[in-house]
Design a protein around this motif. Structure first.
Motif, PDB file in Angstrom:
ATOM      1  N   GLU A 121       0.855  -1.199   0.000  1.00 51.68           N
ATOM      2  CA  GLU A 121       0.000   0.000   0.000  1.00 51.68           C
ATOM      3  C   GLU A 121       0.883   1.239   0.000  1.00 51.68           C
ATOM      4  O   GLU A 121       1.943   1.253   0.645  1.00 51.68           O
ATOM      5  CB  GLU A 121      -0.891   0.032   1.254  1.00 51.68           C
ATOM      6  CG  GLU A 121      -1.922  -1.075   1.315  1.00 51.68           C
ATOM      7  CD  GLU A 121      -2.708  -1.049   2.628  1.00 51.68           C
ATOM      8  OE1 GLU A 121      -2.954   0.065   3.155  1.00 51.68           O
ATOM      9  OE2 GLU A 121      -3.037  -2.145   3.112  1.00 51.68           O
ATOM     10  N   ILE A 122       0.398   2.269  -0.684  1.00 52.70           N
ATOM     11  CA  ILE A 122       1.093   3.556  -0.678  1.00 52.70           C
ATOM     12  C   ILE A 122       0.107   4.570  -0.102  1.00 52.70           C
ATOM     13  O   ILE A 122      -0.916   4.858  -0.716  1.00 52.70           O
ATOM     14  CB  ILE A 122       1.520   3.956  -2.104  1.00 52.70           C
ATOM     15  CG1 ILE A 122       2.503   2.905  -2.660  1.00 52.70           C
ATOM     16  CG2 ILE A 122       2.149   5.345  -2.118  1.00 52.70           C
ATOM     17  CD1 ILE A 122       2.831   3.083  -4.127  1.00 52.70           C
ATOM     18  N   ARG A 123       0.406   5.060   1.096  1.00 53.90           N
ATOM     19  CA  ARG A 123      -0.562   5.909   1.802  1.00 53.90           C
ATOM     20  C   ARG A 123       0.024   7.285   2.081  1.00 53.90           C
ATOM     21  O   ARG A 123       1.231   7.434   2.276  1.00 53.90           O
ATOM     22  CB  ARG A 123      -0.961   5.248   3.125  1.00 53.90           C
ATOM     23  CG  ARG A 123      -1.617   3.876   2.954  1.00 53.90           C
ATOM     24  CD  ARG A 123      -2.926   3.993   2.161  1.00 53.90           C
ATOM     25  NE  ARG A 123      -3.498   2.676   1.858  1.00 53.90           N
ATOM     26  CZ  ARG A 123      -4.436   2.477   0.938  1.00 53.90           C
ATOM     27  NH1 ARG A 123      -4.924   3.490   0.215  1.00 53.90           N
ATOM     28  NH2 ARG A 123      -4.896   1.265   0.707  1.00 53.90           N
ATOM     29  N   LYS A 124      -0.875   8.258   2.074  1.00 53.59           N
ATOM     30  CA  LYS A 124      -0.484   9.616   2.477  1.00 53.59           C
ATOM     31  C   LYS A 124      -0.769   9.781   3.958  1.00 53.59           C
ATOM     32  O   LYS A 124      -1.773   9.258   4.456  1.00 53.59           O
ATOM     33  CB  LYS A 124      -1.289  10.648   1.693  1.00 53.59           C
ATOM     34  CG  LYS A 124      -1.060  10.574   0.189  1.00 53.59           C
ATOM     35  CD  LYS A 124      -1.983  11.544  -0.549  1.00 53.59           C
ATOM     36  CE  LYS A 124      -1.762  11.468  -2.050  1.00 53.59           C
ATOM     37  NZ  LYS A 124      -2.740  12.290  -2.798  1.00 53.59           N
ATOM     38  N   THR A 125       0.088  10.501   4.692  1.00 55.97           N
ATOM     39  CA  THR A 125      -0.200  10.886   6.068  1.00 55.97           C
ATOM     40  C   THR A 125      -0.339  12.407   6.075  1.00 55.97           C
ATOM     41  O   THR A 125      -0.144  13.059   5.044  1.00 55.97           O
ATOM     42  CB  THR A 125       0.936  10.458   7.014  1.00 55.97           C
ATOM     43  OG1 THR A 125       2.112  11.192   6.652  1.00 55.97           O
ATOM     44  CG2 THR A 125       1.215   8.968   6.909  1.00 55.97           C
TER      45      THR A 125
END
Lengths: 516, 516
Positions: free
Chosen positions: B295-299
């Motif tokens: 997964e590639i997630r933004k914080t």
């Protein structure tokens, strides 16, 4: 043929795929069996005096010794190799007018002042393989190298990447031809369908617009290179066709397309002198350096050669046969017992005047600044060509061939003093590479027509000479045989010298056997 | 300008010839100063997660670390290098359908299954220089290599040396054009004198007879080679123009003339993997292999990446920024917080299906029998191309690239089992080199579109995509930047990956500095 069928055929051919293939004529070109000379050894030793320790002489001695001959080699120079001449640190040379130079190149640098290039079909490669001399690519054509022409109209005095001119010329040529075909201007023996295919290909190859105009091409290079993200690069307009015609670059392109020059070309790792050294390592016979031949005489049973030894004393040596590889320009002045027709033939062949120059630079700016890795830049200035090395890329220093010229240009160049040659080469070369002046360290200048034991680059036959005097030169004169590049259809190429020696060795050996 | 004048100008330019030259505009092409990225280091360390340890990812980490960034690199494969993939003894590969192979090449042999060639203008060379990775010539064009076409009319199923077709086509082209010009069939904007010059050059270049007919040429090769003594060689009649047109060889010639393919090309000594290794030797950040991104997630302040570790356990890592070099074909299936337009763009780019094959042979028959040293043979069979090595000439064994195909041909090839691939490659290759069947030892077969972390060779943009989705892909998506060959105008080339990484590093660094 199916693989299964093929394999059964292989089985039928005693397991040899190769034999099966030959039986089937699957090899449209003859497969090259080993080119090792396979001749019948002799029982009674014979002595052959070989004149000249260039590759022709060395190859002759090497092949003769395999057959049981005893060879003695006389060489006028203080080194072996002849026109396979690698200039290294401390190499010396003296010209016919006494002008002398000594190289001050760095110890690990060198350049080939004479023969360098090897084509894939040359027997030179077979000797490299047989003698264990490693070979590597020689970049002969580099689309990123330059043309630089003076006095040729609009495009004069500009550094132009070779690709720019070539792609433009291709584009215009294809444009003109495609239009001519489309306008039915040509009386073509082609079907309509073939004509359409031809036009489509001309369009693709020449980067023509849909309406068949050449308007430039990415293949001619960019003024701003393409890059990452949103930078597709910038291309410039092409040159005018008329400007290109006036440019007169014909000779340069022809230098890429002759059979012997076609890529891929090869060179010997570490310098062309590694080939002659490899021969010498195999030769048992004595090689006398600094032993110029004074007279070539016939005896009742063989030959007698008079030469000077290192102490300048006249010495004489006799042998059963002589193989003479001395260039005709030198040979014609040596007193001899050659027959009158042979003497006339020897005197009648002109040789190419040619000069080659090595220039050592502190920095490989042609790689770092110009992004040129091997290949040749061409100019109509006296220097004619600049060769970039195909090896040791990105090492610290390097040697360029700073000039390689012919005929009148070479004559003019050879008549200059060493200092004047240096000045000329730097001045003309810096038009193409301004870095010359800052990075130059030292040079070495070789006008072959002025070296006393060469007196020229190579034999220059015209069609007429090939018919008249050339057959005479190929006849043994009693016990004396001539050999060298000048006795071959590869004048100026190493392979010519080798082919000639192999031919003469076979001829001589056959004679010895026929005499019993 | 005289040398003296030049030298005074140099003196005036604080002793720098180079500065003087630039002042004078003597350098018609911009001189290349060092292409080292010179960016402003940061004070507060930032963490960048780099996805993918191909050269794009490695170059990004290398450049970022120079500036003070902390980098973490995640790589899905069990090796670094991505499509810079050198297959050696024991190299393994598993395809998406589970088909697995392990190389049994000899220990000292290798082949580049992906990127190989480097053009002179590529920034790849600057990294080779900076990292001390030695380069050598790659013989891309060899006039002695073969064309072999099936179902193309008269010339079908013949081994034809490239030079034969090329010289014949050149000859006919020049014949037709020269005649058209001489017959005033073209509406040329050239003076009479220029027209004559053009015809003369066409005649010379095309080896036309005085009456402007092409009747063959020594440049197309000989059926019996020239040799020594009285052997001038034998040439054959040319092929018919109509036969050449039906031959349909267009693609092959175009492969030699694009800006990126033009000679001289270069390769890395010892295999393309030496470049990625050299990057790794300089990188301090941890490179985790066998760590596929899940997964590639933004914080709120950066990014969070979920990946599997070697034990198949889900791990999570956070950073300030992410540079994602994962091919779009793979990326599009990874759950992510990319914006909707970005997701659409990622999903919209087709990739080239392409396969490359390495074949180890007991003997270098292409050199020994066919006299081919480097270069490429072309065929319209499935295998499409055979690459001959440009290094280790005349060594005992060797590896050929036995197939390098595209699109439908690559798809078909990739759908075969390893055994079927071997059979196909040997059967088709032996049409050109019958020696295949006797000399073959082992092969390795790489369909890039079937490797799970590549799923294709390179991005294939058409003009429209470059205008629409491509700009979107080049926009950072919050703290995530895409990089790789697919974000450049050099798709499929190493230089594209490097240029893209350099661009993204500069962009990211500027942003960090602007944020203070």
């Amino acid at each position: 043929m199916k693989r299964r069928d093929f394999l059964s055929l292989v089985a039928a051919s005693a397991g040899s795929t190769y034999a099966a293939m030959i039986a089937l004529d699957l090899l449209s070109q003859p497969a090259k069996a080993s080119k090792k000379l396979e001749l019948k050894p002799i029982n009674q030793p014979k002595t052959v005096i070989v004149l000249g320790a260039g590759v022709a002489g060395l190859c002759a001695a090497y092949e003769l010794e395999k057959l049981g001959y005893h060879c003695v080699i006389l060489e006028a120079n203080n080194r072996i190799g002849g026109r396979c001449f690698t200039v290294r640190n401390t190499t010396k040379s003296t010209e016919i007018d006494g002008q002398t130079q000594q190289s001050t190149f760095d110890e690990d640098l060198y350049f080939n002042a004479g023969a360098t290039r090897i084509a894939q079909h040359h027997v030179t490669l077979d000797y490299c393989q047989e003698l264990g001399v490693p070979i590597e690519p020689f970049n002969h054509v580099n689309e990123a190298a330059y043309y630089y022409q003076v006095d040729v109209g609009k495009l004069s005095n500009k550094k132009i990447r070779i690709r720019e001119i070539k792609q433009d010329f291709l584009g215009y040529k294809n444009e003109l031809l495609a239009k001519a075909i489309n306008q039915d201007a040509l009386d073509l023996e082609l079907t309509k369908e073939d004509q359409e295919k031809l036009v489509t290909f001309l369009q693709l190859e020449g980067n023509l617009s849909p309406d068949l105009f050449y308007k430039g091409s990415r293949n001619r290079g960019y003024s701003t290179l393409p890059g990452a993200s949103l930078n597709p690069g910038v291309i410039e307009s092409p040159f005018d066709l008329s400007a290109i015609i006036q440019y007169g670059f014909s000779w340069y392109i022809l230098n890429e397309t002759t059979f012997n020059h076609q890529i891929s070309l090869l060179q010997i790792v570490g310098g062309i002198d590694q080939l002659s050294k490899a021969f010498v390592n195999k030769i048992k016979g004595k090689i006398s350096l600094e032993s110029p031949v004074q007279e070539i005489r016939k005896t009742t049973t063989g030959v007698k050669i008079i030469y000077l030894d290192k102490q300048q004393k006249r010495q004489s040596i006799t042998g059963d046969y002589c193989i003479c590889t001395i260039p005709l320009t030198v040979l014609k002045s040596i007193p001899s017992d050659f027959s009158q027709p042979m003497k006339q033939a020897i005197s009648s062949i002109p040789y190419m005047a040619t000069s080659k120059v090595g220039l050592q630079f502190k920095r490989r700016f042609w790689e770092e600044d110009d992004r040129i890795f091997g290949g040749i830049s061409y100019t109509n200035q006296n220097i004619t060509q600049i060769f970039y090395p195909s090896d040791h890329f990105f090492s610290q220093k390097g040697i360029l061939v700073g000039a390689y010229n012919y005929e009148e240009k070479a004559q003019y160049f050879g008549n200059l003093s060493i200092q004047e040659r240096e000045k000329l080469v730097l001045q003309q070369g810096s038009k193409i590479h301004p870095q010359y002046l800052e990075e130059f360290e030292s040079g070495f200048y070789v006008p072959w027509h002025k070296l006393p034991y060469n007196l020229g680059g190579w034999a220059m036959y015209n069609t007429d000479m090939r018919k008249t005097v050339y057959p005479q030169l190929n006849q043994p004169d009693d016990h004396i045989y001539l050999a060298g590049e000048h006795l071959s259809y590869y004048p100026g190429w190493i392979t010519g010298s080798l082919e000639s020696s192999r031919h003469v060795v076979a001829q001589l050996n056959e004679r010895v056997h026929s005499l019993g």
